[in-house]
Design a protein around this motif. Structure first.
Motif, PDB file in Angstrom:
ATOM      1  N   ASP A 275       0.786  -1.235   0.000  1.00  0.00           N
ATOM      2  CA  ASP A 275       0.000   0.000   0.000  1.00  0.00           C
ATOM      3  C   ASP A 275       0.817   1.285   0.000  1.00  0.00           C
ATOM      4  O   ASP A 275       0.249   2.374  -0.084  1.00  0.00           O
ATOM      5  CB  ASP A 275      -0.949   0.023   1.207  1.00  0.00           C
ATOM      6  CG  ASP A 275      -2.123  -0.928   1.025  1.00  0.00           C
ATOM      7  OD1 ASP A 275      -2.349  -1.367  -0.111  1.00  0.00           O
ATOM      8  OD2 ASP A 275      -2.800  -1.232   2.010  1.00  0.00           O
ATOM      9  N   ASN A 282       1.721   2.106   5.377  1.00  0.00           N
ATOM     10  CA  ASN A 282       0.962   0.856   5.492  1.00  0.00           C
ATOM     11  C   ASN A 282       0.262   0.726   6.835  1.00  0.00           C
ATOM     12  O   ASN A 282      -0.324  -0.315   7.137  1.00  0.00           O
ATOM     13  CB  ASN A 282       1.907  -0.338   5.299  1.00  0.00           C
ATOM     14  CG  ASN A 282       2.403  -0.474   3.872  1.00  0.00           C
ATOM     15  OD1 ASN A 282       1.808  -1.156   3.054  1.00  0.00           O
ATOM     16  ND2 ASN A 282       3.514   0.193   3.554  1.00  0.00           N
ATOM     17  N   ILE A 312      -1.746  -2.598  -5.052  1.00  0.00           N
ATOM     18  CA  ILE A 312      -1.987  -1.434  -4.211  1.00  0.00           C
ATOM     19  C   ILE A 312      -3.467  -1.075  -4.216  1.00  0.00           C
ATOM     20  O   ILE A 312      -4.020  -0.702  -5.258  1.00  0.00           O
ATOM     21  CB  ILE A 312      -1.164  -0.215  -4.702  1.00  0.00           C
ATOM     22  CG1 ILE A 312       0.308  -0.591  -4.854  1.00  0.00           C
ATOM     23  CG2 ILE A 312      -1.357   0.972  -3.755  1.00  0.00           C
ATOM     24  CD1 ILE A 312       0.724  -1.002  -6.260  1.00  0.00           C
ATOM     25  N   ILE A 326       5.451   4.667  -5.183  1.00  0.00           N
ATOM     26  CA  ILE A 326       5.461   3.247  -5.546  1.00  0.00           C
ATOM     27  C   ILE A 326       5.990   3.061  -6.966  1.00  0.00           C
ATOM     28  O   ILE A 326       6.777   2.146  -7.230  1.00  0.00           O
ATOM     29  CB  ILE A 326       4.049   2.656  -5.387  1.00  0.00           C
ATOM     30  CG1 ILE A 326       3.651   2.645  -3.908  1.00  0.00           C
ATOM     31  CG2 ILE A 326       3.974   1.251  -5.969  1.00  0.00           C
ATOM     32  CD1 ILE A 326       2.188   2.334  -3.656  1.00  0.00           C
ATOM     33  N   PHE A 342      -2.455  -1.385  -9.505  1.00  0.00           N
ATOM     34  CA  PHE A 342      -3.178  -0.451  -8.644  1.00  0.00           C
ATOM     35  C   PHE A 342      -4.673  -0.789  -8.701  1.00  0.00           C
ATOM     36  O   PHE A 342      -5.220  -1.000  -9.790  1.00  0.00           O
ATOM     37  CB  PHE A 342      -2.964   0.987  -9.111  1.00  0.00           C
ATOM     38  CG  PHE A 342      -1.577   1.514  -8.858  1.00  0.00           C
ATOM     39  CD1 PHE A 342      -1.227   2.011  -7.620  1.00  0.00           C
ATOM     40  CD2 PHE A 342      -0.623   1.512  -9.868  1.00  0.00           C
ATOM     41  CE1 PHE A 342       0.052   2.511  -7.378  1.00  0.00           C
ATOM     42  CE2 PHE A 342       0.661   1.999  -9.646  1.00  0.00           C
ATOM     43  CZ  PHE A 342       0.998   2.500  -8.390  1.00  0.00           C
TER      44      PHE A 342
END
Length: 701
Positions: A275, A282, A312, A326, A342
């Motif tokens: 995440d 996270n 994610i 990310i 994602f």
């Protein structure tokens, strides 16, 4: 200053362009009919034979009422309404309109009982329009499937192009918000036996078209299932070339030996919950060292030959600021990260009863993702470089043509609705870290049209390969490609992906070895695919998406669309209840409690050792505070706690007002009790002795 080879390649693209016009003119004369491959009882489709759902706007579609459906589901679970209504009727279904308003695309709908609902589908109309315009159409209609595709208006009707999902267990070693399945909270255990798993995998092979499907074992947490390794191994044996685990990574981080066993069984990808960068990013998962877990899991898995796909869940106001971090993490580690997935939040499971206020604040769409990638990394133009993931199906059709009618599996074909998933491909130099969106140096729109013409001509293997080479070359711009990237590298990428010429880049089948894995990894160029997959919830549900789902769940009640299973009418709740293994109490008595990491408990890892590149400037040390400033709850749990507090406060205020009323209006003194005279009640019927009373239970006991 460009390298000399770039100028030579530019001249080659001009020559390929001229050759294409000659080739294409002759190729269109007397086109061959589409053949029927062994993996389908219906012929390959020509481009003009592919059907499309209604697209554009305004348009009307079939949807669901977010208030009716939970009521219908409860009636079924309580045994008050027969399950058959889902097969024969359309409970909770209403019409929805997809419209444009104030520069956004919305879904609006009205229930005659519960009133008006609306939600955002895109914040960029040009982006939304582009996705729908380049959608190539549906795959071959599913057939030989009546025993598995049989779910009323939720039935999957087109294709089998991507991932077959199997939930091995509803047990989990975490307690997350959000959670599709409300793991550890439903009061019973639903866990597949080995015979269940084998049956589901065998059944899946019977449906046609039989695409080169991946199998993803999910849950709960699949790695805590006692049959996990056997399931991976059997999947390889029956022919699935891509076996994945949707995992939080805890077991893989704790135990390198388990990683090796999984790799030896045939696990190819870890679909890793991820995440954000840093433990703070996270922290909403309530595990104290969760990012450390991710890093250690990546290290353990990769060193044993398993590739990693970070997954994610994106929630506006919770971790949308992590998008760029990310992506940068993936760009910094091109040898380790070939794919990012994602997933904008779907308000289902624990979040189905979300308030309108929180839903509006946390809603995140695929258009948000494209714009956040651009604004946070500078990569990509939303309406140029992002395509629906179904765009790949044109190239899958070409691969099917090249491999011929004797192939036992069709090529992976992500033929889902254009509103379901998107992607942007980025070519990354593993040595210099230079990168560029592929569509900045390859005209993907025109290439797809060229390939469709090759497919329609249906000339067979080598004419199709030659045609593809000409099409790629004429659509290639060497001056915008990365410095060391060559046209020949692009040709190799296509060949490696589709296995067209038969050249070995390292085996991917059940007999692959670590040597094969290393051979594939030696490629200098990482084709980083940044994908967005937006699963539906009751507020944006569209049956046109459900019916062409490419990631169905295999269950004891057949194969069910991902969204129909996790949301929609809620097939998950129904199937798991029908086939539950044991109540939670009974399970704990027989098996004991499994360890759950929650309440910021840390996973015991010892010293974290990894070889990832981790820039200090992208590590997040503080949680995102957007929603705090607006006073909006972040999770379902927090929302419920606030509702309880508000109810208690209202009750206390009511009691205070009643006290004032009694004192000042009725003249009651503090502590004095007024006597009330109630009307005579009829005599109560005698009760049965306790031992004679019927045992009463609920469907959830």
């Amino acid at each position: 200053m460009h390298k000399p080879i770039k100028y030579a390649e530019k001249a080659l693209t001009y020559a390929a362009n001229a050759a294409w016009f000659v080739f294409d003119k002759f190729n269109q004369i007397g086109q061959n009919p589409g053949f029927t491959p062994s993996w389908s009882d219906k012929p390959l489709l020509k481009s003009w034979e592919k059907t499309k759902p209604p697209l554009g706007w305004p348009r009307e579609t079939d949807s669901l009422c977010p208030r009716c459906i939970p009521e219908v589901r409860k009636q079924i679970l309580d045994g008050k309404t027969p399950l058959e209504v889902l097969y024969t009727d359309k409970p909770g279904e209403i019409k929805a309109q997809i419209i444009e308003r104030d520069g956004k695309i919305l879904m609006v709908k009205d229930c005659p009982i519960h009133g008006h609902f609306e939600d955002v589908m895109a914040i960029d109309t040009a982006f939304f329009k582009h996705l729908e315009q380049v959608f190539p159409g549906r795959d071959i209609r599913a057939h030989n499937d009546k025993h598995l595709h049989k779910h009323g208006s939720s039935t999957v009707t087109h294709g089998r192009g991507s991932v077959l999902t199997i939930d091995l267990t509803n047990r989990c070693n975490m307690m997350c918000d959000p959670c599709f399945m409300d793991a550890n909270q439903v009061g019973f255990v639903h866990e597949l036996t080995w015979e269940d798993v084998k049956t589901l995998l065998d059944n899946a092979l019977t449906i046609k078209p039989k695409r080169q499907m991946s199998v993803q074992f999910s849950g709960g947490e699949p790695t805590i299932s006692p049959v996990f390794l056997d399931a991976v191994r059997y999947s390889r044996e029956v022919g699935y070339t891509s076996v994945q685990a949707a995992t939080n990574g805890i077991e893989f981080a704790k135990n390198p030996k388990f990683c090796r066993e999984a790799a030896e069984a045939g696990l190819r990808y870890a679909y890793l919950q991820f995440d954000g960068i840093g433990n703070a990013a996270n922290s909403h998962r309530a595990v104290g060292n969760l990012f450390d877990v991710k890093l250690q899991a990546i290290e353990n898995l990769y060193s044993n030959g398993v590739d990693i796909i970070p997954v994610i869940t994106l929630i506006n106001g919770i971790n949308n600021e992590q998008v760029g971090r990310i992506v940068q993490f993936a760009l910094d580690n091109p040898k380790r990260i070939p794919f990012l997935s994602f997933q904008p939040v779907s308000f289902t499971g624990r979040d189905e009863a979300v308030t309108d206020e929180r839903r509006a604040a946390q809603r995140y769409t695929l258009s948000h993702l494209a714009h956040d990638v651009k604004s946070q990394t500078g990569l990509g133009e939303p309406a140029r470089d992002w395509f629906p993931i179904s765009f790949i199906s044109t190239f899958s059709d070409w691969s099917d043509l090249v491999h011929g009618p004797q192939a036992t599996w069709g090529q992976l074909s992500c033929g889902c609705h254009p509103n379901c998933g998107v992607g942007m491909a980025v070519m990354v130099d593993k040595e210099t870290k230079e990168r560029a969106p592929v569509t900045s140096f390859l005209n993907a729109d025109r290439l797809a049209r060229d390939v469709a013409r090759l497919n329609d001509a249906a000339r067979g293997k080598w004419p199709s390969i030659i045609g593809m080479a000409l099409a790629v070359a004429r659509n290639y711009d060497p001056f915008n490609a990365p410095t060391h990237f060559k046209l020949s590298d692009m040709m190799k990428k296509f060949d490696k992906t589709f296995g067209a010429t038969g050249k070995s880049y390292g085996k991917v089948g059940k007999d692959r070895t670590m040597e094969d894995i290393e051979k594939r990894r030696k490629d200098r160029w990482n084709f980083l695919f940044i994908a967005g997959m937006w699963f539906q919830d009751l507020f944006n549900y569209d049956f046109r998406r459900t019916e062409q789902c490419i990631i169905p769940y295999a269950t004891q009640e057949g194969e069910i669309s991902f969204c129909a299973y996790n949301t929609g009418v809620g097939w998950r709740n129904i199937v798991e209840k029908m086939h539950m293994t044991a109540t939670l109490t009974k399970w704990y008595e027989e098996h004991g409690k499994h360890e759950i990491f929650a309440g910021n408990k840390q996973v015991p890892l010892g010293q974290v050792r990894h070889s990832m590149t981790l820039r200090e400037e992208i590590v997040t040390n503080e949680v995102q505070h957007d929603l705090d400033a607006k006073g909006i709850a972040k999770t379902a749990r927090e929302e419920k706690a606030r509702a309880r507090d508000a109810k208690l406060k209202d009750q206390q205020e009511h009691e205070r007002m009643m006290k004032l009323y009694r004192e000042h209006v009725l003249g009651e003194k503090p502590g004095e009790q007024l006597v009330s005279i109630a009307p005579l009640a009829p005599a109560a019927k005698p009760q049965k002795p306790v031992e004679e009373q019927e045992e009463v239970g609920s469907f959830g006991d």
